[in-house]
Design a protein around this motif. Structure first.
Motif, PDB file in Angstrom:
ATOM      1  N   CYS A   1       0.999   5.277   7.806  1.00  0.00           N
ATOM      2  CA  CYS A   1      -0.027   4.296   8.166  1.00  0.00           C
ATOM      3  C   CYS A   1       0.635   2.928   8.287  1.00  0.00           C
ATOM      4  O   CYS A   1       1.234   2.445   7.325  1.00  0.00           O
TER       5      CYS A   1
ATOM      6  N   ASN B   1     -11.895   3.103   3.126  1.00  0.00           N
ATOM      7  CA  ASN B   1     -11.106   4.215   3.632  1.00  0.00           C
ATOM      8  C   ASN B   1     -10.158   3.711   4.713  1.00  0.00           C
ATOM      9  O   ASN B   1     -10.517   2.839   5.514  1.00  0.00           O
ATOM     10  N   TYR B   2      -8.946   4.278   4.737  1.00  0.00           N
ATOM     11  CA  TYR B   2      -7.960   3.851   5.732  1.00  0.00           C
ATOM     12  C   TYR B   2      -8.411   4.165   7.158  1.00  0.00           C
ATOM     13  O   TYR B   2      -7.922   3.541   8.114  1.00  0.00           O
ATOM     14  N   SER B   3      -9.345   5.099   7.304  1.00  0.00           N
ATOM     15  CA  SER B   3      -9.852   5.411   8.638  1.00  0.00           C
ATOM     16  C   SER B   3     -10.586   4.221   9.247  1.00  0.00           C
ATOM     17  O   SER B   3     -10.664   4.095  10.471  1.00  0.00           O
TER      18      SER B   3
ATOM     19  N   TYR C   1       0.830  -1.200   0.000  1.00  0.00           N
ATOM     20  CA  TYR C   1       0.000   0.000   0.000  1.00  0.00           C
ATOM     21  C   TYR C   1       0.865   1.250   0.000  1.00  0.00           C
ATOM     22  O   TYR C   1       2.012   1.244   0.453  1.00  0.00           O
TER      23      TYR C   1
ATOM     24  N   ILE D   1      -9.126   4.417  -0.065  1.00  0.00           N
ATOM     25  CA  ILE D   1      -8.383   3.246  -0.534  1.00  0.00           C
ATOM     26  C   ILE D   1      -8.708   3.014  -2.008  1.00  0.00           C
ATOM     27  O   ILE D   1      -9.880   2.924  -2.386  1.00  0.00           O
TER      28      ILE D   1
ATOM     29  N   LEU E   1      -0.277  -0.652   8.634  1.00  0.00           N
ATOM     30  CA  LEU E   1      -1.438  -1.537   8.543  1.00  0.00           C
ATOM     31  C   LEU E   1      -1.179  -2.895   9.181  1.00  0.00           C
ATOM     32  O   LEU E   1      -0.200  -3.575   8.869  1.00  0.00           O
TER      33      LEU E   1
ATOM     34  N   ASN F   1       0.700   4.659   1.523  1.00  0.00           N
ATOM     35  CA  ASN F   1       0.103   5.582   2.491  1.00  0.00           C
ATOM     36  C   ASN F   1       1.108   5.818   3.615  1.00  0.00           C
ATOM     37  O   ASN F   1       1.125   5.095   4.612  1.00  0.00           O
TER      38      ASN F   1
ATOM     39  N   CYS G   1      -6.148   4.194  10.574  1.00  0.00           N
ATOM     40  CA  CYS G   1      -5.241   5.226  10.061  1.00  0.00           C
ATOM     41  C   CYS G   1      -6.024   6.496   9.755  1.00  0.00           C
ATOM     42  O   CYS G   1      -7.253   6.534   9.890  1.00  0.00           O
TER      43      CYS G   1
ATOM     44  N   LEU H   1      -3.738   0.339  -2.811  1.00  0.00           N
ATOM     45  CA  LEU H   1      -3.511  -0.895  -2.052  1.00  0.00           C
ATOM     46  C   LEU H   1      -3.759  -2.072  -2.986  1.00  0.00           C
ATOM     47  O   LEU H   1      -4.771  -2.110  -3.688  1.00  0.00           O
TER      48      LEU H   1
ATOM     49  N   GLY I   1      -2.705   6.310  -1.630  1.00  0.00           N
ATOM     50  CA  GLY I   1      -3.811   5.545  -1.060  1.00  0.00           C
ATOM     51  C   GLY I   1      -4.033   4.211  -1.744  1.00  0.00           C
ATOM     52  O   GLY I   1      -4.922   3.445  -1.356  1.00  0.00           O
TER      53      GLY I   1
ATOM     54  N   LYS J   1      -8.259   8.598   4.426  1.00  0.00           N
ATOM     55  CA  LYS J   1      -7.728   8.568   3.063  1.00  0.00           C
ATOM     56  C   LYS J   1      -8.448   7.458   2.303  1.00  0.00           C
ATOM     57  O   LYS J   1      -8.605   6.336   2.805  1.00  0.00           O
TER      58      LYS J   1
END
Length: 332
Positions: free
Chosen positions: A122, A141-143, A117, A152, A124, A119, A147, A213, A211, A150
């Motif tokens: 972050c 979303n990475y949230s 990924y 994905i 993961l 980002n 994270c 992945l 962003g 942002k």
């Protein structure tokens, strides 16, 4: 830490041009048969194959290997337009039946499929549910993964791919929704994302898309990319390293046909696979000895020792022994 960028640099992926006609002389200090070989197939092992072929050139074996994906490699092998092929997914019985010259499937190296990924900042660590839900399009979303906010952007293979086959085998093993949905194949109907050709193409796309992945062979995790830690069959959260990949690889029983796998190992990094050279058992003519020379070098201690520095896993000694026995079956 994952291997350094310089250790994972991809060498000569355009192929090593063929330049010698068949002869039985010694070239560049090498001995035995010399000449040209043409191969095509998996992008997963392309980096290490090209390194080995560069070294073989000094021994009189000029191999032109085209990294076109496992699916295309199997098609060319079936059509008889190459001297050998490579695939990260073993040929099935119905595919083998189409090859009148007989098929030898020879494990040649091994590695991990990383979830890469783009980002920065972050880190993961994915549960099995989270991993499946990302590729099912349920996590966007990475949230949702702990994270910062942002989007994905999933990047997957667009071509027939053994990497896809092994990655989707893992998804099917950990997720009923995936097993009963997209399923396992060299090509699937992806619920989300954009496609790119080859491990090279996916890695390039991920490096360009903030962003992004996707999944690639571990050797391609470089530049802006990081590898996520994944959860194995016993619940351990593990990053891909030489040690964690070797631990998982040890759980694979290749079986008598040398084509086994384990889609959800209990120990080590959870997505590992051998990758195979496809050779004709018969009808190789004068190239039989040339093929044996090339493959025995690739299985040698000298060649296998290069695997970790290039992002691969040195094969276990018992596997190498069985692979050499398969090479000995290559006939003229």
């Amino acid at each position: 830490m994952r291997r350094t960028t310089t250790a994972r640099v991809l060498i000569g992926l355009a192929g090593v041009a063929a330049g010698l006609s068949l002869a039985s002389c010694s070239v560049g200090g090498g001995s035995g048969p010399a000449g040209n070989l043409a191969g095509a197939g998996a992008s997963f092992p392309a980096a290490i194959y090209q390194r080995w072929f560069q070294e073989l050139a000094g021994q009189g074996v000029r191999a032109n290997y085209q990294s076109v994906g496992s699916g295309a490699g199997v098609r060319q092998f079936t059509a008889g337009t190459v001297d050998f092929a490579a695939s990260d997914a073993p040929m099935k019985e119905d595919e083998i039946a189409k090859v009148s010259r007989g098929v030898l499937q020879i494990p040649m190296t091994a590695g991990a499929i990383a979830v890469a990924y783009n980002n920065a900042g972050c880190d993961l660590k994915l549960s099995q549910q989270q991993l499946a839900d990302i590729f099912l399009g349920k996590i966007t979303n990475y949230s949702q993964l702990g994270c910062a906010d942002k989007k994905i952007t999933v990047v997957h293979r667009s071509d027939g791919s053994g990497t896809t086959y092994n990655f989707t085998k893992h998804l099917a093993a950990i997720s009923d929704a995936w097993k009963n949905g997209p399923g396992t194949s060299k090509t699937v109907a992806w619920p989300t994302g954009v496609g790119a050709k080859g491990n090279e193409g996916v890695a390039a796309q991920l490096n360009q898309v903030e962003g992004g992945l996707g999944y690639v062979e571990s050797a391609y995790v470089k530049g802006k990319l990081q590898a996520a830690a994944l959860t194995n069959g016993s619940g351990q959260v593990v990053k891909p390293t030489s040690a964690s990949e070797s631990e998982a690889l040890a759980s694979i029983d290749l079986g008598p046909d040398l084509i086994g796998g384990n889609p959800n190992p209990m120990k080590g990094y959870p997505i590992v696979t051998f990758t195979w050279i496809l050779a004709y058992q018969n009808g190789n003519g004068a190239k039989a000895d040339l093929l044996k020379k090339a493959f025995n070098f690739m299985l040698s201690e000298q060649a296998q020792a290069q695997a970790p520095a290039l992002g691969y896993v040195t094969m276990p000694a018992p596997v190498i022994e069985k692979a050499k026995a398969a090479v000995a079956k290559i006939g003229s």
